[in-house]
Every structure is written in C-alpha cells, then in structure tokens.
Design a protein around this motif. Structure first.
Motif, PDB file in Angstrom:
ATOM      1  N   SER A 144       0.691  -1.313  -0.190  1.00  0.00           N
ATOM      2  CA  SER A 144      -0.215  -0.079   0.051  1.00  0.00           C
ATOM      3  C   SER A 144       0.882   1.109   0.038  1.00  0.00           C
ATOM      4  N   THR A 148       1.030   5.709   0.140  1.00  0.00           N
ATOM      5  CA  THR A 148       0.335   6.599   1.116  1.00  0.00           C
ATOM      6  C   THR A 148      -0.884   7.163   0.584  1.00  0.00           C
ATOM      7  N   ASP A 196       3.521   7.287  10.635  1.00  0.00           N
ATOM      8  CA  ASP A 196       2.855   7.508   9.752  1.00  0.00           C
ATOM      9  C   ASP A 196       1.362   7.036  10.141  1.00  0.00           C
ATOM     10  N   ILE A 237      -0.409   4.244   8.997  1.00  0.00           N
ATOM     11  CA  ILE A 237      -0.876   3.282   8.532  1.00  0.00           C
ATOM     12  C   ILE A 237      -1.304   2.153   9.527  1.00  0.00           C
ATOM     13  N   LYS A 240      -0.562  -3.984   5.199  1.00  0.00           N
ATOM     14  CA  LYS A 240      -0.635  -2.613   5.348  1.00  0.00           C
ATOM     15  C   LYS A 240      -1.737  -1.750   4.772  1.00  0.00           C
ATOM     16  N   TYR A 295      -3.292   2.107   4.284  1.00  0.00           N
ATOM     17  CA  TYR A 295      -3.189   3.678   4.433  1.00  0.00           C
ATOM     18  C   TYR A 295      -4.611   4.132   4.405  1.00  0.00           C
ATOM     19  N   GLU A 342      -5.661   6.957   3.882  1.00  0.00           N
ATOM     20  CA  GLU A 342      -5.981   8.012   2.946  1.00  0.00           C
ATOM     21  C   GLU A 342      -6.594   7.128   1.767  1.00  0.00           C
ATOM     22  N   GLU A 343      -6.274   5.925   1.292  1.00  0.00           N
ATOM     23  CA  GLU A 343      -6.693   5.024   0.287  1.00  0.00           C
ATOM     24  C   GLU A 343      -8.378   4.949   0.364  1.00  0.00           C
TER      25      GLU A 343
END
Lengths: 474, 74
Positions: A154, A156, A380, A382, A389, A391, A393-394
């Motif tokens: 993944s 960011t 971060d 995650i 993993k 993120y 934001e996805e």
C-alpha cells in the motif's frame, strides 16, 4: 558463483532429485520434476521476452504457482506477484505501472480480467490453458544483482508502490532465516500463507534452499485440516501469522497440542504478537521453538528472536539478523544490509525512503537496555491488519470519490484477532451504514473493509485541516 | 432460507452459487470468510461452533449447518 533464487532449486535438484520438494493437497512434486517443469516455462519466456521484462503471476497457492515463479526467474525476467484477492482498481493500476508482458492468471478471475480490460495492457495466459511452456531448450544467465520480483504494498495515497527485489536481497534474507532457525534438508515446512506475500514466499525459499520438504496449504481457513496434514506429514516447522496462532491456541487448543507433537519450531511475524499468546504457545508446546521476526517486504527478516530461548525478549522483535544493521533515527527504525532493496519500481518519491543503503521503515521504536528492539507504532498513520498494510488515505479517497459523505476518516482500532482493523468515521453521509458497506464491496480488498462505521457531526482537525487521528483512535 | 443466504453472499462475496467451492469464488479469502460467518450468525440468529466455522467450504455447507441447527431447535 554468486547465488540466485533459481540456484536454490537447481542445487537441491542436483543433490536430491527424487526427494519430494512440495506437497499440495493430493499432488506431490519432486525436486527434479519441479526443476524440469520450471525449465519448460523458462524456455517459453526466454523465447518471448528480453531479460528484465515483467511477467505477472495472479495465482492462488498451488504447485503451478511455484513452477511458474521459478521458470520466470530462470528466464531472467521479473515475477510480479499479485494477490488473488486484489481489488479491480489496484490490479489495473499495478498492471499499468509495471507493464507485464504476460500475466498468468487463475481461471476463476476471468470476469475480473474482462472488467478491467486487462488484455489491453498485457498478454493473458490462463492457468488451465498451460500454453506457456516450451520443450525447446533455451537458457539465460541470471546474476545476483538482477531484479527478481516486484511485490506491491500500500502507498500513502490510493497509489500502491512496487517493491523491487533483486536476487541478492532475497538470497540474503533466506540465508538469515537458515542461520537463525537452522533448518536443513530433514525439515518439513507447513504453511498456508499466500505465496504472493513476502512471508509466505520466504518460507518456500528457505525450504528449497535447504533441500527440505514444503507442505503448501491453500490457506488457513480450515485449520483442523491443516493440523491433520501437519501431523500426517510429520511437519517440523509451522509458518503462520499471530492471528492464526491465536485461533489455534484459543479455539483448537487440545487439537493443536495433539497434532503439534513433531513440531520443532513455529515461525511467525507480520504484526504484533501479545505476551499472552507467546506464553500460551510456550506452555502448551513445551518442546517447540517460537521464532518471531521483524521485517518488511523491502527488508525481509531484519530481526529475529526465539522466544523459547530468550524469554527476556518477549514483547520485543528480537535483535538484528546476521549481516544486518538496525538503528533508531529520530524515533524511526532504519535498516541496512544486503537484503534491503535499492529502490521501488518506477517510484522516485517512495525511493527517497532509502538513503545510502538505509531503509527508513516508517515504524517507530527503541532499543531496550538488553539490546532488544521494540516497535511502538508508526511514524505515519498506517493500519496493520494481520500484516496487510492499509493507508487510511486510500479508503478515505474512495469514499470521497463515491460522494458518500461530506468528510471521512479511517483509523486503526485494536482487534484481538487481526491486531488492528479499520474503523470509519463519516460526517453527514447520504447513505445508510449498510449502503456504505455495499458501495465499498469489490472496490477495496476484504481486509480493508471497515469493521465499524461511526457517524459523527464533524472530525477533529488541526488548524491546517489535517485530521487528528489520535483523537479518533482512542 | 436460501434467499437470505444468497443476499449475504452477494453482499460479502459479490456472487452466489450454491455448489461453488470457496476456492472458486473471486473474493472468498480468510477475511471474507470471517465476515460471512458473522453475517450468517446475525441474520439467521444462530451461533456456529468453531468446527462448523472451519468446515464451511460452500453455500451448501452453510445451508446444511443452519438446517441442522433449526432441526435441533424444534
């Protein structure tokens, strides 16, 4: 001569041609047969591709996966390992990103191939067609510096990044496993981990390198059957995630104990393992070693610990593997060694995480006074769902693109089974929770699906508009 | 009963076929398996044993388990 991954198979095939290399369900394949079959795939790709061309594998765990993988490496090509549970969007993005000349895919994914119009970007080879073999002998020299595989992780944003591994990285990681757990040709691995992931594939490398036997399971869904196979085949090393071990210890305790009598070792990683789980395993299986390692696809098997021998290290991820340096720089774990990748595929921005041979992992941690490494979280946001993993934001990007809510935040929430799961906070959604779930189905991989959706009036944010995730994580 | 199960399958796996096996579904992995079990338990109001959970390989398996549970209840 410098070692390559394919030399593991070639050497073991020379030493013990008739020995069983892999057992999968009712199939068995010897070292010589595995070597010969992969040669036929090498012949095919040598005649169709130049060195360094990418060839995708989109297959479930199977003997065909292993044959195809070694064949591609022998042809000097780069095997791109796609998990079969990948979402349509991610698969299309990754195919466009690495431009594989060919893609070998599972028959059940025919519809998926049509949906993403895959034939526009690559030549599709259906597994059952078996048309990617050639008897006409063609060989190619492969060197340890050559790239061998790409595994996507993944990124960011909604964009995943391709981890570009060279033979030398994987060889070093494999040697690290062997040096630590001391497996040899008498060992029998059993694993239901996906071969498309570093953990699952690493165990296969390790077994083939040592000339051992590998019992490959389709997955770990039917744990009782795995345990039956484990004893029936006299398996000596079980590779499983902490979530699977948790289920074995808590849901199948007696059965596990009964079937684990031949087990010399259990190897695990991908996520935090609780002290309670470690102690339960050590108590229940009092002769079995419990190996735990820390690593990323980018730097596999960077630290090791055997909890049986080093009880003072329980709660840590052990100490640096042989020939590996680990430092904590500004709170972030950084790794250096021959097993660390040099760059990501086609991604300059992500490649900035590697500076002078040091990988900046994004994991935060510290060394205790005995030299054990502890991972405390991420620098971060995650989310680690059973080693996968995610993120935030996805997921947030997808919700926004679907116009479901005014604002959204995805955060990791502790989960007894998977370590962490995704929770979603949504502001003024124009759909019910049930409909939000329905909209996400098929758009994201199953492990990214939110386990809980909470409707809120607004999200806590900094002055610059960044979501304060720590306030939502609780 | 089958209609209700079909709804669950469509929601979690995107498709339904009573005889298709787990490995033949595009999206039936271990995460989807847990989701499927949790949906079956809440929508049918039953609790599956650990042995039942791991033995499920098709929709037919689930129908058989629910039928046996309903039989016991009556």
């Amino acid at each position: 001569m410098e070692k390559t991954i394919n030399s593991f198979l070639e050497n073991s095939s020379k030493k013990n041609p008739e020995k069983t290399a892999v057992i999968f369900e009712l199939e068995k394949i010897s070292y010589s047969h595995l070597n010969d079959e992969s040669d036929k795939i090498r012949n095919y790709f040598c005649s169709k591709c130049k060195k360094g061309e990418r060839i995708g594998i989109l297959l479930d765990n199977s003997i065909e996966f292993i044959i195809a993988y070694f064949g591609i490496l022998k042809a000097g090509c780069i095997a791109v390992l796609f998990p079969t549970n990948i979402s349509d969007d991610n698969l299309l993005f990754e195919i466009k990103d690495c431009q594989p000349s060919f893609l070998i895919y599972e028959d059940k994914l025919d519809e998926k191939m049509k949906r993403i119009n895959a034939q526009k970007h690559t030549i599709l080879l259906k597994k059952s067609a078996k048309n990617y073999i050639s008897e006409e002998n063609k060989t190619r020299e492969v060197f340890s510096e050559d790239a061998c595989s790409i595994i996507y992780t993944s990124g960011t944003t909604s964009k995943s990044k391709g981890v570009l591994l060279q033979h030398k990285n994987v060889v070093r990681a494999t040697e690290n496993i062997k040096e630590f757990i001391k497996n040899d040709s008498s060992d029998i691995f059993i694993s239901g981990l996906p071969l498309s992931h570093s953990f699952g594939l690493g165990n296969l490398h390790s077994s083939i390198f040592a000339g051992g036997k590998f019992i490959l399971e389709r997955n770990f869904i039917n744990l009782k059957r795995v345990l039956d196979n484990m004893l029936e085949n006299n398996a000596t090393i079980l590779a499983a995630t902490p979530a699977t071990l948790n289920m074995l210890v808590n849901e199948h305790k007696d059965y596990f104990r009964k079937k684990a009598i031949k087990l010399k070792g259990i190897i695990t990683n991908t996520g935090p393992i609780s002290k309670e789980l470690v102690n339960s395993i050590l108590d229940d299986l009092n002769k079995t070693n419990l190996y735990y390692y820390y690593g990323l696809t980018e730097a596999s098997r960077s630290s090791f610990i055997n909890f049986r021998r080093e009880k003072e290290g329980i709660g840590s991820v052990g100490k640096a593997s042989p020939n590996t340096k680990i430092e904590v720089r500004n709170g972030e774990i950084c790794i250096n060694g021959k097993h660390v990748i040099s760059q990501y595929w086609n991604d300059e921005e992500a490649s900035k995480k590697i500076k002078d041979g040091w990988l900046y992992t994004g994991d935060s941690g510290y060394f205790d006074d005995k030299g054990y490494i502890h991972i405390t979280g991420r620098v971060d946001d995650i989310i680690n769902v059973n080693g996968e993993k995610v993120y935030p934001e996805e997921i947030e990007g997808i919700i926004k693109s679907l116009g479901i809510a005014q604002d959204v935040a995805a955060v990791g929430a502790k989960d007894n089974l998977f370590g962490e799961v995704v929770h979603l906070y949504v502001v003024s959604p124009n759909k019910s929770i049930e409909e939000i779930i329905k909209s996400l189905n098929g758009k994201i991989e199953s492990y990214k699906m939110p386990k809980k959706i909470i409707i809120v009036k607004d999200l806590p944010k900094t002055d610059s508009g960044k979501i304060k995730r720590s306030m939502l994580r609780k | 009963m089958e209609e209700k199960l079909k709804g669950i399958f469509i929601k979690v796996l995107g498709s339904y076929d009573s005889i298709k096996k787990q490995q033949e579904y595009e999206r039936w992995d271990s995460f989807a398996h847990m989701e499927l079990v949790s949906e079956v338990e809440s929508r049918f109001g039953v609790a599956l044993t650990v042995d039942e959970v791991v033995s499920i390989e098709s929709a037919q398996d689930i129908l058989r388990i629910i039928s046996s549970k309903n039989g016991k209840n009556h």
